[in-house]
Scaffold this active site. Structure first.
Site, short mmCIF file in Angstrom:
data_model
loop_
_atom_site.label_atom_id
_atom_site.label_comp_id
_atom_site.label_asym_id
_atom_site.label_seq_id
_atom_site.Cartn_x
_atom_site.Cartn_y
_atom_site.Cartn_z
N ASN A 1 0.84 -1.22 0.00
CA ASN A 1 0.00 0.00 0.00
C ASN A 1 0.86 1.26 0.00
O ASN A 1 0.36 2.37 0.05
CB ASN A 1 -1.00 0.00 1.17
CG ASN A 1 -0.32 0.20 2.51
OD1 ASN A 1 0.91 0.26 2.61
ND2 ASN A 1 -1.11 0.32 3.57
N TYR B 1 1.76 -5.21 19.19
CA TYR B 1 2.49 -5.75 18.04
C TYR B 1 2.87 -7.22 18.27
O TYR B 1 2.65 -8.08 17.41
CB TYR B 1 3.75 -4.90 17.82
CG TYR B 1 4.67 -5.43 16.74
CD1 TYR B 1 4.41 -5.16 15.40
CD2 TYR B 1 5.81 -6.18 17.06
CE1 TYR B 1 5.26 -5.65 14.41
CE2 TYR B 1 6.65 -6.67 16.08
CZ TYR B 1 6.38 -6.39 14.76
OH TYR B 1 7.21 -6.87 13.77
N LYS C 1 1.56 -10.60 16.20
CA LYS C 1 2.44 -11.57 15.55
C LYS C 1 2.21 -12.98 16.12
O LYS C 1 2.17 -13.96 15.38
CB LYS C 1 3.92 -11.16 15.71
CG LYS C 1 4.29 -9.90 14.90
CD LYS C 1 4.17 -10.15 13.40
CE LYS C 1 4.58 -8.95 12.58
NZ LYS C 1 4.39 -9.17 11.12
N ASN D 1 16.81 -8.86 15.25
CA ASN D 1 17.02 -7.46 14.85
C ASN D 1 17.62 -7.39 13.44
O ASN D 1 18.83 -7.50 13.28
CB ASN D 1 17.90 -6.74 15.87
CG ASN D 1 17.16 -6.50 17.18
OD1 ASN D 1 16.79 -7.44 17.88
ND2 ASN D 1 16.91 -5.25 17.49
N ARG E 1 16.08 3.29 27.90
CA ARG E 1 14.74 3.40 27.34
C ARG E 1 13.77 2.54 28.16
O ARG E 1 14.07 1.38 28.44
CB ARG E 1 14.80 2.90 25.89
CG ARG E 1 13.73 3.41 25.00
CD ARG E 1 14.09 3.18 23.53
NE ARG E 1 14.14 1.76 23.19
CZ ARG E 1 14.33 1.31 21.94
NH1 ARG E 1 14.50 2.16 20.95
NH2 ARG E 1 14.35 0.03 21.70
C1 UD1 Z 1 13.36 -4.59 18.11
C2 UD1 Z 1 12.31 -4.12 17.16
C3 UD1 Z 1 10.98 -4.29 17.74
C4 UD1 Z 1 10.78 -5.73 18.18
C5 UD1 Z 1 11.88 -6.16 19.10
C6 UD1 Z 1 11.71 -7.63 19.37
C7 UD1 Z 1 13.14 -2.36 15.72
C8 UD1 Z 1 13.25 -0.91 15.50
N1 UD1 Z 1 12.53 -2.72 16.86
O1 UD1 Z 1 13.40 -3.73 19.22
O2 UD1 Z 1 10.01 -3.99 16.78
O3 UD1 Z 1 9.61 -5.86 18.87
O4 UD1 Z 1 13.12 -5.92 18.50
O5 UD1 Z 1 12.53 -8.10 20.33
O6 UD1 Z 1 13.58 -3.18 14.93
N2 UD1 Z 1 19.26 2.16 21.06
C9 UD1 Z 1 20.22 3.10 21.38
N3 UD1 Z 1 20.31 4.24 20.65
C10 UD1 Z 1 19.48 4.49 19.59
C11 UD1 Z 1 18.49 3.54 19.26
C12 UD1 Z 1 18.42 2.38 20.02
O7 UD1 Z 1 20.99 2.93 22.34
O8 UD1 Z 1 19.64 5.55 18.97
C13 UD1 Z 1 19.22 0.90 21.81
C14 UD1 Z 1 17.88 0.57 22.39
O9 UD1 Z 1 17.70 1.17 23.65
C15 UD1 Z 1 17.97 -0.96 22.48
C16 UD1 Z 1 18.85 -1.33 21.29
O10 UD1 Z 1 19.51 -0.13 20.90
O11 UD1 Z 1 18.60 -1.35 23.67
C17 UD1 Z 1 18.09 -1.86 20.10
O12 UD1 Z 1 17.03 -0.97 19.81
P1 UD1 Z 1 16.09 -1.14 18.52
O13 UD1 Z 1 16.90 -1.15 17.30
O14 UD1 Z 1 15.01 -0.14 18.65
O15 UD1 Z 1 15.51 -2.63 18.64
P2 UD1 Z 1 14.79 -3.42 19.85
O16 UD1 Z 1 14.61 -2.58 21.03
O17 UD1 Z 1 15.53 -4.69 20.03
#
Ligand code: UD1
Length: 316
Positions: A38, A148, A152, A177, A275
């Protein structure tokens, strides 16, 4: 095996980050591909590598009659269309329910009506929730904590029931990831690797939430696409679920160092408050996937970052 014959594949969400890599993998193997998207998150640009070789239709998985029309004639459906953000699902659970769960039911019903042989579904590690035991095995209890994750997990149950009750073959892949080219870095919900790469290229610091010792199982998108193709081809796996990760953990601090190395930028870390709701570690047990799908991840984090960096440079 379905391999010996060429497949007519439908990829829902085929213009998205992961879907478009599945399209590339299918086309390179000679399969015929129809993309249904979409274009809410998907982009036509993501399909430039296969331009002229595939059919692209603009449609929404919530529109059951339209979906039904486009499923007709497919041997296999790769169902990737979804709203992929956990935070968005917390804010808009009805909307994500309609897309992520009702959309799956619509795909399964259409697949059944049209005699589709197999449905391969994009599930998520989010189905495991926050229970800390590692590595995650497919046999563990599902304890999703977000809308979410529930969508799933419930979709997986629908697949299983459809495979047992209606004789349609189904396979669910739980992505960990996923990273690589075409992942959108611009939204607040973007994956950390796409955010880090963009910030490094722009000469900014790495924003790390917490002490940076949390870790994730980062899997390269090309390996995820290959797992999807194998999930469509392998015999005797209907009704099963498989983890799709690298089977290795990388901490955020390690990731920031690798990004610095690959980009040649300083990329020093700036630590911020952790976070809320962040899980500490994530890791997939991929032994079942390796065995049943005869698949193994081929691109490690450093190599994947290098490929991502090259693609970002060439698109700038
Ligand atoms: C990911 C998925 C989420 C899914 C989960 C399943 C994404 C974006 N999110 O979340 O949909 O439900 O896996 O387990 O793919 N971080 C930083 N700095 C940043 C961004 C992130 O330190 O600028 C840290 C976050 O706090 C986290 C880690 O990086 O500890 C990974 O973050 P993110 O990529 O958002 O993925 P998940 O939290 O694992």
């Amino acid at each position: 095996m379905l391999t010996s014959i060429l497949m007519r594949a439908l990829v829902t969400g085929g213009a998205g980050f992961i879907g478009s890599h599945i399209v590339d993998a299918l086309v390179s193997r000679g399969h015929s591909v129809r993309v249904l998207d979409n274009f809410s998150a998907g982009k036509r640009d993501n399909l430039s590598a296969t331009e002229g070789k595939i059919e692209i239709v603009e449609a929404d998985v919530r529109d059951a009659p339209q979906l039904d029309f486009y499923v007709a004639g497919s041997d296999v459906v790769f169902h990737e269309a979804a709203i992929v953000s956990v935070p968005y699902s917390i804010e808009h659970p009805q909307e994500t329910h309609d897309v992520n769960l009702q959309g799956t039911l619509n795909v399964l019903q259409a697949a059944r009506r049209h005699g589709v042989k197999r449905v391969v579904f994009a599930s998520s590690a989010a189905v495991y929730g926050q229970e800390p035991t590692l590595p995650k095995k497919e046999s563990m209890a599902l304890e999703p904590v977000s809308p979410y994750g529930v969508e799933k997990a419930a979709s997986e149950h629908y697949l299983f029931a459809w495979s047992k009750t209606f004789g349609i073959e189904t396979v669910a892949l739980r992505y960990f990831n996923v990273f690589g080219p075409r992942q959108d870095p611009s939204s607040p919900y973007s994956g950390v690797i796409s955010i880090f790469m963009t910030r490094a290229i722009e000469g900014k610091k790495a924003q790390i939430y917490g002490d940076g010792e949390q870790s994730r199982d980062f899997v390269y998108v090309g390996d995820v696409a290959a797992a999807n193709v194998r999930a469509a081809e392998a015999e005797g796996i209907s009704g099963n679920v498989y983890n799709v990760g690298a089977g290795k953990r990388t901490t955020l601090n390690e990731l920031a160092s690798l990004v610095a190395k690959v980009t040649g930028k300083e990329f020093s870390p700036k630590h911020e408050a952790a976070r809320t709701g962040d899980i500490v570690h994530s890791l997939a047990d991929i032994s079942r996937t390796k065995k049943d799908l005869a698949w193994a991840p081929e691109v490690d984090v450093e190599e994947g970052l290098t490929r991502l960096f090259d693609s970002l440079r060439s698109s700038r």
